[in-house]
Design a protein around this motif. Structure first.
Motif, PDB file in Angstrom:
ATOM      1  N   ARG A   1       0.852  -1.185   0.000  1.00 24.93           N
ATOM      2  CA  ARG A   1       0.000   0.000   0.000  1.00 24.93           C
ATOM      3  C   ARG A   1       0.891   1.239   0.000  1.00 24.93           C
ATOM      4  O   ARG A   1       1.989   1.225   0.557  1.00 24.93           O
ATOM      5  CB  ARG A   1      -0.914   0.032   1.231  1.00 24.93           C
ATOM      6  CG  ARG A   1      -2.013  -1.032   1.207  1.00 24.93           C
ATOM      7  CD  ARG A   1      -3.056  -0.752   0.104  1.00 24.93           C
ATOM      8  NE  ARG A   1      -3.976  -1.869  -0.058  1.00 24.93           N
ATOM      9  CZ  ARG A   1      -3.743  -2.934  -0.859  1.00 24.93           C
ATOM     10  NH1 ARG A   1      -2.614  -3.019  -1.535  1.00 24.93           N
ATOM     11  NH2 ARG A   1      -4.622  -3.889  -0.951  1.00 24.93           N
TER      12      ARG A   1
ATOM     13  N   GLU B   1      -7.911   5.464  -2.611  1.00 24.54           N
ATOM     14  CA  GLU B   1      -8.804   4.481  -1.978  1.00 24.54           C
ATOM     15  C   GLU B   1      -9.772   3.898  -3.014  1.00 24.54           C
ATOM     16  O   GLU B   1     -10.023   2.695  -3.045  1.00 24.54           O
ATOM     17  CB  GLU B   1      -9.656   5.151  -0.880  1.00 24.54           C
ATOM     18  CG  GLU B   1      -8.915   5.631   0.335  1.00 24.54           C
ATOM     19  CD  GLU B   1      -8.678   4.529   1.364  1.00 24.54           C
ATOM     20  OE1 GLU B   1      -8.902   3.353   1.030  1.00 24.54           O
ATOM     21  OE2 GLU B   1      -8.260   4.872   2.492  1.00 24.54           O
ATOM     22  N   ARG B   2     -10.295   4.795  -3.829  1.00 23.01           N
ATOM     23  CA  ARG B   2     -11.276   4.335  -4.818  1.00 23.01           C
ATOM     24  C   ARG B   2     -10.647   3.370  -5.821  1.00 23.01           C
ATOM     25  O   ARG B   2     -11.262   2.411  -6.256  1.00 23.01           O
ATOM     26  CB  ARG B   2     -11.892   5.533  -5.563  1.00 23.01           C
ATOM     27  CG  ARG B   2     -12.881   6.315  -4.694  1.00 23.01           C
ATOM     28  CD  ARG B   2     -13.945   7.011  -5.536  1.00 23.01           C
ATOM     29  NE  ARG B   2     -13.411   8.007  -6.453  1.00 23.01           N
ATOM     30  CZ  ARG B   2     -13.053   9.246  -6.086  1.00 23.01           C
ATOM     31  NH1 ARG B   2     -13.141   9.618  -4.814  1.00 23.01           N
ATOM     32  NH2 ARG B   2     -12.590  10.094  -6.985  1.00 23.01           N
TER      33      ARG B   2
ATOM     34  N   VAL C   1      -8.027   1.347  -5.244  1.00 24.38           N
ATOM     35  CA  VAL C   1      -7.800   0.067  -4.555  1.00 24.38           C
ATOM     36  C   VAL C   1      -9.122  -0.700  -4.457  1.00 24.38           C
ATOM     37  O   VAL C   1      -9.188  -1.895  -4.730  1.00 24.38           O
ATOM     38  CB  VAL C   1      -7.189   0.306  -3.151  1.00 24.38           C
ATOM     39  CG1 VAL C   1      -7.149  -0.996  -2.356  1.00 24.38           C
ATOM     40  CG2 VAL C   1      -5.787   0.892  -3.279  1.00 24.38           C
ATOM     41  N   GLU C   2     -10.160   0.024  -4.150  1.00 20.20           N
ATOM     42  CA  GLU C   2     -11.499  -0.555  -4.063  1.00 20.20           C
ATOM     43  C   GLU C   2     -11.909  -1.187  -5.413  1.00 20.20           C
ATOM     44  O   GLU C   2     -12.372  -2.317  -5.479  1.00 20.20           O
ATOM     45  CB  GLU C   2     -12.448   0.594  -3.673  1.00 20.20           C
ATOM     46  CG  GLU C   2     -13.925   0.337  -3.852  1.00 20.20           C
ATOM     47  CD  GLU C   2     -14.507  -0.404  -2.654  1.00 20.20           C
ATOM     48  OE1 GLU C   2     -14.013  -0.186  -1.543  1.00 20.20           O
ATOM     49  OE2 GLU C   2     -15.434  -1.207  -2.861  1.00 20.20           O
ATOM     50  N   ALA C   3     -11.652  -0.426  -6.490  1.00 18.91           N
ATOM     51  CA  ALA C   3     -12.097  -0.883  -7.817  1.00 18.91           C
ATOM     52  C   ALA C   3     -11.382  -2.160  -8.257  1.00 18.91           C
ATOM     53  O   ALA C   3     -11.970  -3.003  -8.931  1.00 18.91           O
ATOM     54  CB  ALA C   3     -11.880   0.228  -8.856  1.00 18.91           C
TER      55      ALA C   3
ATOM     56  N   SER D   1      -9.996  -4.423  -6.229  1.00 16.76           N
ATOM     57  CA  SER D   1      -9.875  -5.419  -5.161  1.00 16.76           C
ATOM     58  C   SER D   1     -10.546  -6.745  -5.521  1.00 16.76           C
ATOM     59  O   SER D   1     -10.383  -7.725  -4.820  1.00 16.76           O
ATOM     60  CB  SER D   1     -10.466  -4.865  -3.859  1.00 16.76           C
ATOM     61  OG  SER D   1     -11.829  -4.570  -4.082  1.00 16.76           O
ATOM     62  N   ASP D   2     -11.284  -6.803  -6.621  1.00 17.66           N
ATOM     63  CA  ASP D   2     -11.889  -8.083  -7.026  1.00 17.66           C
ATOM     64  C   ASP D   2     -10.868  -9.017  -7.658  1.00 17.66           C
ATOM     65  O   ASP D   2     -11.178 -10.151  -8.018  1.00 17.66           O
ATOM     66  CB  ASP D   2     -13.055  -7.845  -7.994  1.00 17.66           C
ATOM     67  CG  ASP D   2     -12.624  -7.099  -9.241  1.00 17.66           C
ATOM     68  OD1 ASP D   2     -11.405  -6.894  -9.426  1.00 17.66           O
ATOM     69  OD2 ASP D   2     -13.504  -6.718 -10.030  1.00 17.66           O
TER      70      ASP D   2
ATOM     71  N   ALA E   1     -12.825   3.788 -11.308  1.00 19.94           N
ATOM     72  CA  ALA E   1     -12.650   4.455 -10.017  1.00 19.94           C
ATOM     73  C   ALA E   1     -13.038   5.929 -10.100  1.00 19.94           C
ATOM     74  O   ALA E   1     -13.126   6.616  -9.082  1.00 19.94           O
ATOM     75  CB  ALA E   1     -11.203   4.309  -9.562  1.00 19.94           C
TER      76      ALA E   1
END
Ligand code: ADP
Ligand code: ZN
Length: 727
Positions: free
Chosen positions: A126, A135-136, A138-140, A142-143, A156
């Protein structure tokens, strides 16, 4: 395999795709590994060329004079089967091996490394500084799925820069992924239509031959609409089941989306395609897919025969009688005949499919070389159409018209009943000839001995041989008379004019290669017909093949005698085949079909055979006639055309050739004679025809004749073994 296959000094023969008969020797540098079939870059003169390692070096050339191979390309080597096939075909068709190799390398870009794109996945690292935008991202991702920078940024809702920042920070890691679409998995166990008893029996024979994994040539002989396609799809499925690849060859114009959809209905996905409309990128993708075994089935036009299949286990040649399988320019070859050779060299079966098989194939069946599998009935309730001749002497069209009142009545009846009709005329444009009423001058192409064809929609005259165009003149170019030029004879556009006049309410579509450019417009036009948005179809041979129009009940052949005019050896056979195919468009579903042939020769054997539906008797008569005069398939032919832009030089060399022709038993050299197309694209053309007995090695004869001649570069001598065109 490694370079140790080749004895030292390490030299190999490399064939380059140029009109050269033999491979040249090259040295393999110390640190290089090559094997037979490797694609390599070699110097030739001042150029660097891609060639193929053909085998061991042979020449006595001193080792120190050999040039080294510059590079080995990282692609699957050309399979041995294809190399053997190229050698065989070059010898048979009397072409340089390098010229035939070129047919197998017509996929620019295929030999370059496949395009890759970079995609990114999330790591465990990270960044030191997290922001909401980061953050967005990493979120996008993360699948766990890999995506391009662009895709991540879009998902994102951040700028590319944010994503790149995370790549630098080690949070996203790059991976290479092929940029090409993969070939989808073929589901060969599903979707098969339940076959009728006759179809199932035929499919079983085909499948058994495929299972046997040896050479076999089969004729799938079935009336139009009998389900030949469904049957040979079963053989394709069997080849796939056995881990082999399959190739379906079609005449280019039969390669329609309708066909591809039927494939998809059977196998769940579209096949790989190979034809002249493919983009360069798609060609490269298919070529590589075939070579690496990822593409399992190819549906293609004749040049698909030269794809580098490694595991080919079946070839189907659909519409095997089609003259379109013969290539008459550059390397002359008949794709159907060469496909049989490829199957034989590769020891796998080949299926030739047709409702009107060629005489060559029928004779091969009779003589026991090919096995015949028959389908005698149309699928479902469809019946064979009734064929009638309209004697144009008894029921002539009105002045300036082309359709007999008898045909007009039938078209009208179909129209009133809400059915479709089709008028077939194998002639593009408006009129094949423009003539001056005052002086009799005919407008010819300045570069060809051919008439200029009027295309009224495009408002120009076009040469169908070289594409030369000119405006339609207002005055006669010869005598300058005004309003004196008249259009003679009909083309499809002129028939359309008549139909529109007679049926002003009807929806009319002209289907010819001039109106349909590219597969999309084809597709749109055929869909419109299927959707009953068209009442009367007027078409050239483009409509003759393979289309299934359930509402089409009346077919009118505007000029059934047309193909008989040119009088070459296959004129009757081809006219029969073409008209039978056209007739086969009618009544393919519940409603029975009626076919009308407008002819001045209702007594001609072709018309009589069509009307009686007696193909076999017709073929038997044709066979007898050819046997009597020892023409193919009972004898051999080779065409020779001497051509030059300098007419005098062409004549001089034609005389040289005539003088040099060796005497040999059972060989006759006919000519020299001006070719029917005596001028083509500005070149004067003079023809010879070599006629030989079946047991003569005609290639050896041609070699003995032509090889000693030192023909200058401005004169071209082209040889056509087994010619189909005599123009
Ligand atoms: P051919 O190639 O012999 O002219 P096709 O294979 O095109 O014949 O078949 C004619 C039509 O009949 C096509 O629409 C095809 O889908 C349909 N057909 C043929 N056999 C079957 C079958 N066993 N079940 C359902 N439809 C069939
Ligand atoms: Zn021309």
């Amino acid at each position: 395999m490694s370079s140790s296959l080749f004895p030292s000094p390490r030299r190999v023969a490399v064939l380059v795709p140029l009109a050269l008969p033999e491979p040249y020797d090259y040295e393999v540098p110390e640190d290089m590994e090559v094997e037979p079939g490797s694609y390599v870059i070699v110097p030739l003169g001042a150029q660097l060329l891609v060639g193929v390692v053909w085998g061991e070096g042979a020449s006595g050339l001193e080792a120190k004079r050999l040039k080294p191979i510059a590079e080995v390309l990282d692609v699957t080597p050309m399979p041995e089967g294809l190399r053997q096939f190229i050698d065989w075909m070059a010898a048979y068709t009397f072409n340089a091996r390098g010229s035939v190799l070129r047919l197998a390398m017509r996929a620019p870009g295929a030999l370059e490394p496949a395009r890759v794109r970079l995609v990114y996945r999330l790591t465990d690292t990270r960044p030191a500084r997290m922001t909401p935008a980061r953050e967005r991202v990493v979120e996008a991702v993360s699948d766990g799925f890999a995506r391009s920078i662009r895709e991540i940024a879009d998902e994102a809702g951040v700028s590319d820069g944010v994503v790149r920042g995370l790549v630098e920070a080690g949070t996203l890691k790059a991976h290479e992924m092929s940029a090409e679409a993969e070939f989808p998995q073929i589901d060969f166990e599903a979707h098969g239509k339940p076959l009728s008893g006759e179809q199932a029996a035929a499919a079983q024979v085909l499948c058994e031959r495929v299972k046997a994994e040896g050479f076999a040539a089969l004729l799938l002989d079935g009336v139009t609409g009998s389900g030949k396609t469904e049957v040979y799809f079963e053989a394709v499925a069997q080849a796939l089941r056995q881990g082999r690849q399959a190739l379906i060859l079609l005449p280019e114009i039969a390669l329609t989306s309708q066909f591809l959809e039927r494939f998809e209905a059977r196998f769940g996905v579209r096949p790989a395609e190979w034809h002249s409309e493919l983009s360069t990128r798609e060609r490269a993708r298919v070529w590589r897919g075939v070579s690496e075994g990822r593409a399992r089935v190819v549906v293609g036009a004749r040049s698909a025969l030269f794809l580098p299949f490694a595991e080919l286990g079946l070839i189907v040649v659909d519409e095997e009688h089609e003259a379109a399988f013969k290539q008459d320019e550059g390397v002359n070859y008949h794709a159907r005949d060469m496909a049989v050779v490829r199957a034989s060299l590769g020891a796998f079966p080949i299926v030739l499919s047709s409702a009107t098989p060629s005489l060559e194939t029928v004779v091969n069946v009779e003589q026991g070389r090919y096995e015949r599998v028959a389908l005698t009935e149309r699928h479902g309730v469809a019946e064979m159409p009734v064929i009638t001749a309209i004697d144009m002497r008894e029921a002539p069209p009105e002045r300036g018209m082309w359709l007999s009142p008898v045909l007009v009545r039938e078209v009208a009846a179909a129209y009133v009943a809400g059915e479709q009709s089709m008028l077939f005329l194998n002639r593009r444009g408006y009129a094949p000839l423009t003539l001056c009423r005052t002086c009799g001058h005919r407008i010819e192409c300045p570069q060809c001995s051919a008439w200029m064809v009027e295309h009224r929609f495009r408002r120009e005259l076009v040469c169908h041989h070289c594409g030369y165009t000119s405006a339609i003149p207002k005055v006669c170019p010869s005598c300058h008379a005004e309003n004196s030029l008249v259009a003679c004879g009909p083309g499809v556009e002129r028939i359309a004019e008549e139909v529109t006049e007679r049926f002003p309410e009807a929806r009319v579509a002209v289907l010819s290669s001039d109106n349909l450019r590219g597969p999309q417009s084809h597709e749109d036009a055929f869909r419109a017909v299927e959707a009953r948005e068209v009442d009367i179809i007027i078409g050239t041979q483009i409509v003759a093949k393979g289309h299934h129009f359930p509402w089409l009940t009346v077919v009118g052949v505007v000029d059934a005698d047309l193909g008989l005019e040119n009088g070459d050896l296959r004129a009757a056979e081809r006219t029969f085949q073409l008209l039978q195919q056209v007739a086969g468009r009618a009544g393919r579903a519940e409603r029975p079909g009626r076919v009308y042939l407008q002819t001045y020769m209702p007594e001609h054997s072709v018309m009589r055979a069509l009307i009686a539906g007696d193909r076999d008797a017709f073929l038997a008569r044709e066979a007898q006639a050819r046997e009597r005069v020892k023409l193919p398939p009972y004898g051999r032919l080779a065409g020779v055309v001497v051509s030059s832009e300098d007419a005098g030089l062409a004549q001089k060399w034609a005389r040289e050739l005539a003088r040099a022709a060796p005497n040999a038993e059972d060989v006759a050299v006919l000519g020299p004679a001006p070719a029917p197309l005596a001028l083509l694209r500005g070149r004067t053309r003079i023809r010879f025809l070599v006629k030989a007995g079946r047991n003569v090695n005609i290639q050896a004869y041609m070699q003995a004749w032509l090889e000693p001649l030192k023909v200058p570069g401005r004169v071209r001598v082209s040889v056509d073994i087994d010619p189909y065109s005599f123009l």
